[in-house]
Design a protein around this motif. Sequence first.
Motif, PDB file in Angstrom:
ATOM      1  N   CYS A  83     -57.356 -51.322  29.449  1.00 36.25           N
ATOM      2  CA  CYS A  83     -57.651 -49.917  29.694  1.00 36.25           C
ATOM      3  C   CYS A  83     -57.764 -49.695  31.200  1.00 36.25           C
ATOM      4  N   GLU A  84     -57.299 -48.553  31.646  1.00 36.67           N
ATOM      5  CA  GLU A  84     -57.500 -48.185  33.055  1.00 36.67           C
ATOM      6  C   GLU A  84     -57.630 -46.678  33.155  1.00 36.67           C
ATOM      7  N   HIS A  85     -58.221 -46.234  34.260  1.00 37.86           N
ATOM      8  CA  HIS A  85     -58.353 -44.799  34.507  1.00 37.86           C
ATOM      9  C   HIS A  85     -58.053 -44.527  35.970  1.00 37.86           C
ATOM     10  N   ASP A  86     -58.043 -43.254  36.355  1.00 38.52           N
ATOM     11  CA  ASP A  86     -57.537 -42.907  37.691  1.00 38.52           C
ATOM     12  C   ASP A  86     -58.557 -42.218  38.603  1.00 38.52           C
ATOM     13  N   ASP A  87     -59.846 -42.398  38.337  1.00 40.72           N
ATOM     14  CA  ASP A  87     -60.856 -41.745  39.177  1.00 40.72           C
ATOM     15  C   ASP A  87     -61.973 -42.736  39.496  1.00 40.72           C
ATOM     16  N   ASN A  88     -62.022 -43.212  40.747  1.00 37.17           N
ATOM     17  CA  ASN A  88     -62.996 -44.247  41.106  1.00 37.17           C
ATOM     18  C   ASN A  88     -64.434 -43.737  41.195  1.00 37.17           C
ATOM     19  N   THR A  89     -64.675 -42.455  40.926  1.00 35.71           N
ATOM     20  CA  THR A  89     -66.062 -41.983  40.824  1.00 35.71           C
ATOM     21  C   THR A  89     -66.634 -42.234  39.429  1.00 35.71           C
ATOM     22  N   TYR A  90     -65.785 -42.621  38.496  1.00 42.89           N
ATOM     23  CA  TYR A  90     -66.238 -42.996  37.154  1.00 42.89           C
ATOM     24  C   TYR A  90     -66.541 -44.491  37.181  1.00 42.89           C
ATOM     25  N   TYR A  91     -67.766 -44.812  37.578  1.00 41.31           N
ATOM     26  CA  TYR A  91     -68.163 -46.202  37.804  1.00 41.31           C
ATOM     27  C   TYR A  91     -68.312 -47.004  36.518  1.00 41.31           C
ATOM     28  N   THR A  92     -68.722 -46.349  35.458  1.00 47.51           N
ATOM     29  CA  THR A  92     -69.018 -47.065  34.220  1.00 47.51           C
ATOM     30  C   THR A  92     -67.819 -47.031  33.284  1.00 47.51           C
ATOM     31  N   MET A  93     -67.497 -48.198  32.732  1.00 47.76           N
ATOM     32  CA  MET A  93     -66.482 -48.282  31.684  1.00 47.76           C
ATOM     33  C   MET A  93     -67.140 -48.884  30.452  1.00 47.76           C
ATOM     34  N   LEU A  94     -66.750 -48.388  29.290  1.00 50.28           N
ATOM     35  CA  LEU A  94     -67.380 -48.793  28.033  1.00 50.28           C
ATOM     36  C   LEU A  94     -66.307 -49.061  26.982  1.00 50.28           C
ATOM     37  N   TRP A  95     -66.655 -49.906  26.022  1.00 48.55           N
ATOM     38  CA  TRP A  95     -65.828 -50.152  24.850  1.00 48.55           C
ATOM     39  C   TRP A  95     -66.670 -49.892  23.617  1.00 48.55           C
ATOM     40  N   TYR A  96     -66.126 -49.103  22.682  1.00 48.70           N
ATOM     41  CA  TYR A  96     -66.770 -48.810  21.414  1.00 48.70           C
ATOM     42  C   TYR A  96     -65.913 -49.358  20.282  1.00 48.70           C
ATOM     43  N   ARG A  97     -66.566 -49.685  19.183  1.00 50.24           N
ATOM     44  CA  ARG A  97     -65.882 -50.169  17.981  1.00 50.24           C
ATOM     45  C   ARG A  97     -66.288 -49.277  16.815  1.00 50.24           C
ATOM     46  N   GLN A  98     -65.282 -48.626  16.196  1.00 44.93           N
ATOM     47  CA  GLN A  98     -65.561 -47.754  15.064  1.00 44.93           C
ATOM     48  C   GLN A  98     -64.985 -48.360  13.798  1.00 44.93           C
ATOM     49  N   THR A  99     -65.869 -48.532  12.810  1.00 43.02           N
ATOM     50  CA  THR A  99     -65.473 -48.991  11.482  1.00 43.02           C
ATOM     51  C   THR A  99     -65.888 -47.914  10.489  1.00 43.02           C
ATOM     52  N   ALA A 100     -65.593 -48.113   9.235  1.00 37.05           N
ATOM     53  CA  ALA A 100     -65.979 -47.131   8.221  1.00 37.05           C
ATOM     54  C   ALA A 100     -67.481 -46.919   8.254  1.00 37.05           C
ATOM     55  N   GLY A 101     -67.898 -45.734   8.615  1.00 32.53           N
ATOM     56  CA  GLY A 101     -69.314 -45.407   8.578  1.00 32.53           C
ATOM     57  C   GLY A 101     -70.126 -45.740   9.812  1.00 32.53           C
ATOM     58  N   ALA A 102     -69.522 -46.327  10.836  1.00 41.71           N
ATOM     59  CA  ALA A 102     -70.311 -46.683  12.026  1.00 41.71           C
ATOM     60  C   ALA A 102     -69.451 -46.685  13.281  1.00 41.71           C
ATOM     61  N   MET A 103     -70.069 -46.266  14.384  1.00 37.53           N
ATOM     62  CA  MET A 103     -69.455 -46.410  15.693  1.00 37.53           C
ATOM     63  C   MET A 103     -70.491 -47.083  16.577  1.00 37.53           C
ATOM     64  N   ASP A 104     -70.134 -48.234  17.137  1.00 32.38           N
ATOM     65  CA  ASP A 104     -71.085 -49.018  17.914  1.00 32.38           C
ATOM     66  C   ASP A 104     -70.586 -49.221  19.336  1.00 32.38           C
ATOM     67  N   LEU A 105     -71.517 -49.141  20.283  1.00 34.99           N
ATOM     68  CA  LEU A 105     -71.216 -49.543  21.647  1.00 34.99           C
ATOM     69  C   LEU A 105     -71.076 -51.059  21.641  1.00 34.99           C
ATOM     70  N   LEU A 106     -69.930 -51.537  22.037  1.00 37.52           N
ATOM     71  CA  LEU A 106     -69.638 -52.963  22.020  1.00 37.52           C
ATOM     72  C   LEU A 106     -69.970 -53.605  23.371  1.00 37.52           C
ATOM     73  N   ALA A 107     -69.530 -52.956  24.449  1.00 38.30           N
ATOM     74  CA  ALA A 107     -69.719 -53.532  25.782  1.00 38.30           C
ATOM     75  C   ALA A 107     -69.633 -52.427  26.826  1.00 38.30           C
ATOM     76  N   TYR A 108     -70.236 -52.690  27.986  1.00 36.41           N
ATOM     77  CA  TYR A 108     -70.134 -51.741  29.093  1.00 36.41           C
ATOM     78  C   TYR A 108     -70.193 -52.489  30.419  1.00 36.41           C
ATOM     79  N   SER A 109     -69.726 -51.806  31.463  1.00 39.02           N
ATOM     80  CA  SER A 109     -69.734 -52.367  32.802  1.00 39.02           C
ATOM     81  C   SER A 109     -70.015 -51.253  33.792  1.00 39.02           C
ATOM     82  N   GLY A 110     -70.958 -51.478  34.686  1.00 39.02           N
ATOM     83  CA  GLY A 110     -71.302 -50.493  35.708  1.00 39.02           C
ATOM     84  C   GLY A 110     -70.638 -50.755  37.039  1.00 39.02           C
ATOM     85  N   SER A 111     -69.938 -51.882  37.164  1.00 40.71           N
ATOM     86  CA  SER A 111     -69.268 -52.206  38.424  1.00 40.71           C
ATOM     87  C   SER A 111     -68.266 -53.338  38.197  1.00 40.71           C
TER      88      SER A 111
END
Length: 118
Positions: free
Chosen positions: A42-70
């Motif tokens: 994954c990549e994005h084009d705005d370096n002011t968006y410091y935090t990147m996150l990954w979510y995992r959605q399964t039937a009935g749930a969406m969970d924060l899997l991982a994040y990075s602040g830098s």
Amino acid sequence: METLCVLTCLLITAGLSKGVNIIQRIPVLFAQPGVRTETLHCEHDDNTYYTMLWYRQTAGAMDLLAYSGSENSATIEPPFKDSKYTMNRPETLKSSLEIKNLQPNDSAVYFCAASITH
């Protein structure tokens, strides 16, 4: 043998009106369960968006899997902490999520997100 489907999606968690672009290669991944490891990018084009996150959605749930602040830092969230997931953040604008030893229960929608705040 069963086929595993990993669907990756894009998600922007802040500043929707600003028009940040998030690019995620390989939007749909079909893989055989077993010893195989797959990496979602994954990549994005705005370096002011410091935090990147990954979510995992399964039937009935969406969970924060991982994040990075830098760059070169990432946190895997419980209950995924001691599991098969690894998040990498080599640059401010790029992130990847590695899934090891794919199994049928890894079938999910994986969302990449970018945020100004943590």
